[in-house]
Scaffold this motif. Structure first.
Motif, PDB file in Angstrom:
ATOM      1  N   CYS A 280      13.176 -21.154  37.961  1.00 58.53           N
ATOM      2  CA  CYS A 280      14.595 -21.248  38.311  1.00 58.53           C
ATOM      3  C   CYS A 280      15.430 -20.464  37.303  1.00 58.53           C
ATOM      4  CB  CYS A 280      15.034 -22.713  38.341  1.00 58.53           C
ATOM      5  SG  CYS A 280      16.771 -22.929  38.701  1.00 58.53           S
TER       6      CYS A 280
ATOM      7  N   CYS B  46      18.680 -22.576  35.728  1.00 55.05           N
ATOM      8  CA  CYS B  46      18.537 -23.479  34.587  1.00 55.05           C
ATOM      9  C   CYS B  46      17.451 -22.998  33.633  1.00 55.05           C
ATOM     10  CB  CYS B  46      18.205 -24.887  35.072  1.00 55.05           C
ATOM     11  SG  CYS B  46      16.634 -24.977  35.951  1.00 55.05           S
TER      12      CYS B  46
ATOM     13  N   GLY C  74      15.265 -27.587  35.034  1.00 58.87           N
ATOM     14  CA  GLY C  74      15.549 -28.524  36.127  1.00 58.87           C
ATOM     15  C   GLY C  74      17.042 -28.633  36.361  1.00 58.87           C
ATOM     16  N   CYS C  75      17.465 -28.362  37.586  1.00 58.19           N
ATOM     17  CA  CYS C  75      18.889 -28.456  37.916  1.00 58.19           C
ATOM     18  C   CYS C  75      19.008 -28.748  39.414  1.00 58.19           C
ATOM     19  CB  CYS C  75      19.619 -27.159  37.558  1.00 58.19           C
ATOM     20  SG  CYS C  75      19.148 -25.750  38.588  1.00 58.19           S
TER      21      CYS C  75
ATOM     22  N   CYS D  90      17.270 -26.077  41.826  1.00 57.66           N
ATOM     23  CA  CYS D  90      15.808 -26.168  41.982  1.00 57.66           C
ATOM     24  C   CYS D  90      15.377 -27.605  42.243  1.00 57.66           C
ATOM     25  CB  CYS D  90      15.104 -25.596  40.759  1.00 57.66           C
ATOM     26  SG  CYS D  90      15.557 -26.398  39.213  1.00 57.66           S
TER      27      CYS D  90
HETATM   28 ZN   LIG Z   1      17.059 -25.015  38.140  1.00 60.20          ZN
END
Ligand SMILES: [Zn+2]
Lengths: 346, 843
Positions: free
Chosen positions: A270, A273, A277-278, A281
């Protein structure tokens, strides 16, 4: 003080003229000064005209001095004139000063649709690896869309696609660009194939921020005597790095498509981020960008290539999805709504 | 597929962290979409998986026992429990209805094991919808202080169930942290269509064993009592082995359906199924565990239907008009292709999909006949989709269940039934297997692995990888001969089987370990693609001319298109369309026949959003061809122009409105930029356009399309306001085919030109193009440029007349023109204008 009165007179003339020149502040005053000090009737000129009446032995001395004064006055005049011109220019420039913060006047500008822009980037990247565009029809036969792609009638994999059927039996709106694989293979067998197949596809779905009834797919297909899964990996990684940036990390995950085997899904780390993790995604750190695999032997066969001799790879991606990732577009409906407030941003 | 970690561990040792486990499975094609914690602690550090759920604090959530249930002094719907949590005995308040039967019975002879949460424990709120975290605090409820609680499944995040508290199995050790006793995590795994063998705990465990090298183990069956042989108690008749290759029956007698042990109920719930009773639960439990759907019949119902005799199960397709009421209470009308399980009295169940209501197991069932069978996937799929029925059984049968699973699953299930419901398992099975599955043998050479994957593996290495997945392999020189294990149907024969094996090898070897290469295979000859190149050039030209590209829906409706296609005046008969059999909505029911209709819709929607509308699209339309199934899909180019000619600016508040000549100029610019040969624009007519503001674009004698202003009656069908709307639609396929691959340019003149202006007065009816044509013809080669710079009408020149002023350039390529030469050309032009058009020179 000189002993010669004419010399003293010239010195005084010079001093007075230069004093007066200091007072001159415009072109008219400058002309008046020139008439007064360098004109025909100016005292300096009269010194010249009187030179002949002087004693012979004084003439050279006075004449020389008079010339010096004349040169000095002319030089001073020129200097002053230049200064006045410069001043006038600066005044004029100052008076023409604009408020440059006012908006510029734009020529009427046209733009390409965002899907055209992304497609061109993708096509260019694959073109440099030898893939040429191949297009085929959008209203297709069941045979090309499913059967020849290793999905006979009632094959459960058909459930992967919600299909629009036409009122003519066996005719449907293609659910992917893969029918083009069969078209191009049948046209070219047994030549090697390197094509990219872009085009509109259709799925029976409710229209929402995430799904559309029509969408562009871009497939690539390579067929030859010596095409390997490692070639697939190298080609697609090259593509991902060129599209998403040199640092883009990718991974291949096993997956399933009826027309490829082995099949895989490609994820790119991704880039919103950086893999932490965001929401884009969905917390996984990876974005799914394409499905791919080695062309299934049945499909090769149906395309006219002996799978014992030939092999191939294929990959397919959603053009709108890639565009959404590249520009962080959150609603797929923007693409066909063609709102100028969206289109103006590209 | 929801896989509880604890259940998986019955089959294989796991020493990986949850994220590691999820990663290994995902990279082997068992994508873990989510991990739900049901007690276990949240893994530390960064990971690539969505992990949610509840972790149980070992100090605050423990196993406890209720020793006595007492009435509440002030509330009928609450009870007080004397509870021992391993540290102390205390009184806990609860409203759980499943404790009421114990109320006022004094000290319980067999204390109830419960999940007990102490003060400060983080649990879910049982009374709020959804899962909302809460921390247990001290509170007074109806005069009694409360600071802790016995928990329901919902409060611990096991399921939605919150009617009663959890009553654990008796062996639960009091005082043990609950997470140690039954802390768990559920892996939500997306099962690929070709991996239905992994829609079971055993399947996932087998993959994991193959990935980690740990042995796969079979959990021991519970002890159970055996009864008399099944022989003579039931018979099977298979009428079509293609549809029903195998049918196995087992029998258990003397069962008592009751709630299953708590650990069974918990596992079923974690796996997404609802516990029913210990008999039905056993069938579901074994299906989840082994992947074979099972069906339990009430044996006594079948016997009664057979007139007291041992029943004969007959599998056959339905008869015309036959009906069956399924378990869900719906009466289904059956079609003759649908395969059924029947007996001599009629249909019993929809084979492989759903059982019938009449013969289902109830609380009063004593004897159970258990079915384990194999069904034709296509038939099950067809029936399930025709009846719009889905079930766990159909999900598996549609994707293919190996017949070898049936007897094994029936045996295991009968053992669990006996263990959980009592009863005696009849000795033996009735097994009809008229179409035995032949597991293919596939040969694969080292060279083939190299050819497909681009890696060199020795035959022995290939065999080792496949053996991990229970293939039986023998190595013959550089070739592996692999026999498919009897639990999977996804490996084919011949070259397809080879591809199937290649996938398994790649999966186990690891996609991430495969090298990256670019194809060494020779490239095909590159082909010329003049049409595609011209199409992209056309896009660039039009954008350069100030038009925004759009892409519109190809799906539309005849009514939407009629707004443009119906003529301004007169009758309209909608044309033939490519119609959808299953449109998503009436307004998207056909494939478009007009690109312009779609671009007009875009312009209309944007009319209020911008002062200047300028759009184009290049795309196909769909024209049905008589006598052919597939339509023609020619490319069209559509343009719409309306509103201000320029965008307004701070010193240009009211720019003029775009009119016909703005659009014409764009088309001229386009034709010129593409070097369309001999292009010209001539007056024309079109049923949707203003009769006086309409023209057509030609190349030579070929008409490429029309341009013009919308007829006022057509414009009135849209919401455009009082501005003119200019449109054009061209046959893009034809246009692009005319774009030359190369073109020539003229040299820049060396000798000076003679430039002069003339103004001529002609009748109003004489078209400007004609005047210019006469000028050019008369001027000959030396007249190099003609530019109209003014059109004037007025009293001075007379009514019905107009004056056209031209700027003329005369130039010779080889010498400087003399005044005399220029005058001669000029005279010739004027004379010709006078003669042919009755023009006169304006002074
Ligand atoms: Zn992300």
């Amino acid at each position: 003080m000189s002993e010669i009165p004419e010399i003293n007179e010239l010195d005084a003339l010079q001093t007075r003229a230069l004093e007066e020149l200091k007072m001159v502040s415009d072109e008219a005053a400058l002309q008046a000064w020139r008439v007064a000090h360098l004109g025909r009737n100016a005292p300096l000129m009269q010194v010249f005209s009187r030179l002949g009446q002087l004693p012979k032995e004084l003439r050279p001395q006075v004449g020389q001095r008079a010339n010096q004064v004349k040169q000095a006055l002319e030089a001073a005049l020129e200097e002053r004139a230049a200064a006045l011109r410069a001043e006038a220019l600066h005044r004029a420039l100052e008076s023409e000063r604009l408020d440059v913060t006012l908006p510029g006047r734009r020529p009427e500008q046209g733009r390409l649709h965002p899907t055209t822009r992304t497609l061109r980037r993708i096509v260019r990247i694959f073109a440099e690896m030898g893939f040429q565009v191949y297009r085929s029809r959008e209203v297709e036969s069941d045979a090309y869309n499913f059967e020849l792609l290793n999905m006979p009638a009632h094959h459960p994999a058909r459930d992967l696609w919600d299909t629009f059927y036409t009122t003519i039996p066996g005719v449907l709106l293609r659910t992917h660009t893969s029918p083009g694989q069969i078209h191009v293979m049948r046209e070219r067998a047994p030549e090697p194939v390197r094509v990219i197949l872009p085009g509109m596809c259709y799925r029976y779905e409710q229209i929402s921020a995430r799904s559309e009834i029509q969408f562009n797919q871009v497939e690539v297909l390579a067929v030859g005597r010596n095409i390997t899964f490692s070639d697939l990996k190298g080609t697609l990684n090259t593509f991902a790095r060129r599209l998403f940036g040199e640092q883009a990390r990718t991974r291949l995950r096993p997956s399933y498509f009826p027309f490829t085997e082995p099949s895989a899904e490609m994820d790119v780390e991704c880039f919103v981020c950086g893999g932490k993790g965001c929401t884009v995604c969905k917390g996984s750190g990876w974005l799914e960008i394409l499905g791919c695999g080695m062309v299934h032997p049945t499909v090769l066969q149906n395309g006219g290539y002996d799978p014992q001799v030939f092999s191939g790879f294929a990959a397919g991606m959603g053009l709108e999805r890639i565009t959404m990732l590249l520009h962080r577009i959150e609603d797929i409906r923007y693409f066909w709504a063609n709102d100028v407030r969206f289109l103006n941003q590209f | 597929m929801k896989v509880p970690l604890s259940w998986l561990k019955d089959f294989v040792e796991i020493d990986l962290s949850l994220p590691e486990l999820a990663y290994r499975l995902t990279m082997a094609g068992l994508e873990v979409e989510e991990i739900r914690l049901v007690g276990l602690p949240m893994p530390e550090g960064a990971h690539e998986f969505k992990i949610e759920g509840l972790s149980w604090d070992p100090d605050k959530i423990v196993v406890a026992q209720i020793e006595e249930v007492m009435p509440h002094p002030n509330a009928d719907r609450l009870v007080l429990c004397r509870l021992n949590d391993g540290r102390e005995t205390l009184t806990v308040l609860t409203g759980a209805p499943n404790l009421f039967p114990y109320k006022g019975q004094g000290p319980l002879p067999r204390p109830l094991k419960v999940a007990y949460a102490r003060e400060g424990a983080r649990i879910y709120d049982g009374h709020q919808p959804g899962f909302v975290l809460t921390t247990l605090k001290r509170a007074k409820i109806r005069g009694i202080e409360s600071f802790s609680m016995v928990c329901s499944e919902k409060e611990l995040g096991i399921s939605e169930e919150h009617e009663g508290i959890i009553i654990l199995d008796e062996e639960a050790p009091v005082g043990m942290p609950l997470v140690d006793y039954m802390g768990d995590a559920v892996l939500e795994i997306a099962i690929l269509p070709n991996m239905i063998r992994n829609a079971s705990i055993l399947g996932v465990a087998r993959e994991l064993a193959a990935l980690t090298g740990k042995p796969l183990r079979q959990p021991p069956l519970p002890p159970f009592e055996r009864g008399a042989s099944i022989e003579g108690r039931a018979a099977i008749q298979i009428t079509d082995p293609e549809l029903n290759p195998r049918f196995v029956l087992g029998l258990i007698e003397g069962v008592t359906p009751r709630p299953s042990p708590y650990w069974v109920q918990r596992r079923l719930r974690l796996a997404g199924m609802r516990p029913i009773n210990s008999v039905v639960d056993a069938t579901n439990y074994v299906m989840l565990m082994l992947g074979e759907p099972l069906h339990a019949f009430d044996y006594d119902v079948l016997t009664a239907r057979a007139g007291g005799k041992p029943p004969t199960i007959i599998t056959r397709t339905a008869r015309e008009g036959e009906r069956l009421t399924t378990l869900d209470g719906v009466e289904r009308v059956l079609e003759p292709y649908m395969i059924l399980v029947t007996d001599t009295a009629g249909p019993l169940s929809l084979a492989g999909i759903m059982g019938g209501l009449e013969s289902e197991v109830t609380e009063n069932t004593h004897n159970v006949l258990l079915e384990g069978a194999t069904w034709n996937p296509v038939n099950v799929r067809r029936t399930a989709s025709a009846l719009r029925l889905s079930s766990e059984a159909a999900y598996r049968f549609v994707r293919g269940v190996h017949p070898a699973l049936a007897p094994e699953a029936v045996r295991v299930c009968l053992a669990y039934m006996a263990a959980w419901s009592g009863g005696r398992v009849a000795e033996g099975l009735v097994d009809a297997y008229p179409k035995p599955q032949v597991d293919p043998e596939v040969t694969l050479s080292e060279a083939e692995v190299q050819r497909w994957l681009g890696i060199s593996l020795r035959a022995e290495e290939v065999a080792d990888l496949l053996r991990r997945l229970e293939f039986t392999c023998r190595v013959e020189g550089e070739t592996v001969v692999a026999r498919v294990p009897p639990h999977r149907l996804d490996i084919g024969e011949g070259v397809i089987g080879k591809a199937d094996l290649i996938e398994e090898i790649a999966r186990l070897y690891g996609y991430d370990r495969l090298p990256e290469t670019l194809p060494a295979d020779p490239l095909p000859w590159q082909r010329n693609q003049p049409l595609l190149e011209a199409e992209e050039a056309l896009r660039d030209v039009l954008a350069g001319l100030g038009l925004q590209e759009v892409v519109t829906y190809r799906l539309t409706s005849p009514e939407r298109e009629a707004r443009w296609l119906a003529p301004a005046e007169g009758e309209y008969l909608p044309p033939d369309y490519v119609r959808l059999a299953n449109p998503i909505a009436p307004e998207r029911s056909v494939m478009r026949r007009s690109l312009l209709a779609a671009v007009l819709e875009v312009a209309e929607r944007n009319a209020r959003l911008t002062e200047r509308l300028a759009f184009f699209e290049i795309g196909p339309i769909f024209l049905p061809l008589a006598g052919q199934d597939l339509p023609e899909e020619p490319l069209r180019l559509a343009l719409v122009l309306s509103g201000m000619r320029h965008l307004p600016a701070w010193d240009r508040a009211e720019p003029p409105l775009a009119d016909f000549f703005d659009l014409k100029g764009i088309l001229e610019g386009m034709a010129e930029a593409l070097h369309v040969p001999q292009w010209r624009i001539e007056p024309a007519s079109h049923p949707g356009l203003h009769p006086g503001k309409c023209a057509a674009l030609y190349s030579g004698e070929r008409e490429l399309g029309y341009l013009g202003e919308l007829h006022p009656l057509v414009k009135a069908r849209y919401d455009f306001g009082p501005v003119p709307v200019l449109v054009a639609e061209l046959d893009a396929t034809a246009l692009l085919s005319l774009v030359p691959e190369r073109f020539e340019v003229q040299g820049v003149p060396v000798y000076p030109p003679v430039i002069e202006d003339i103004a001529v007065v002609v009748d109003e009816a004489v078209p400007a193009a004609q005047v210019e044509a006469v000028i050019r013809q008369a001027g000959g080669k030396l007249l190099t440029r003609v530019r109209l710079f003014d059109v004037f009408r007025g009293e001075q020149i007379g009514v019905g007349k107009k004056s056209l002023a031209y700027n003329l350039t005369y130039q010779a390529p080889d010498h400087t023109l003399t005044d005399a030469e220029a005058a001669q050309i000029r005279q010739k032009i004027i004379r010709r204008l006078e003669q042919t058009l009755g023009a006169r020179l304006r002074g």
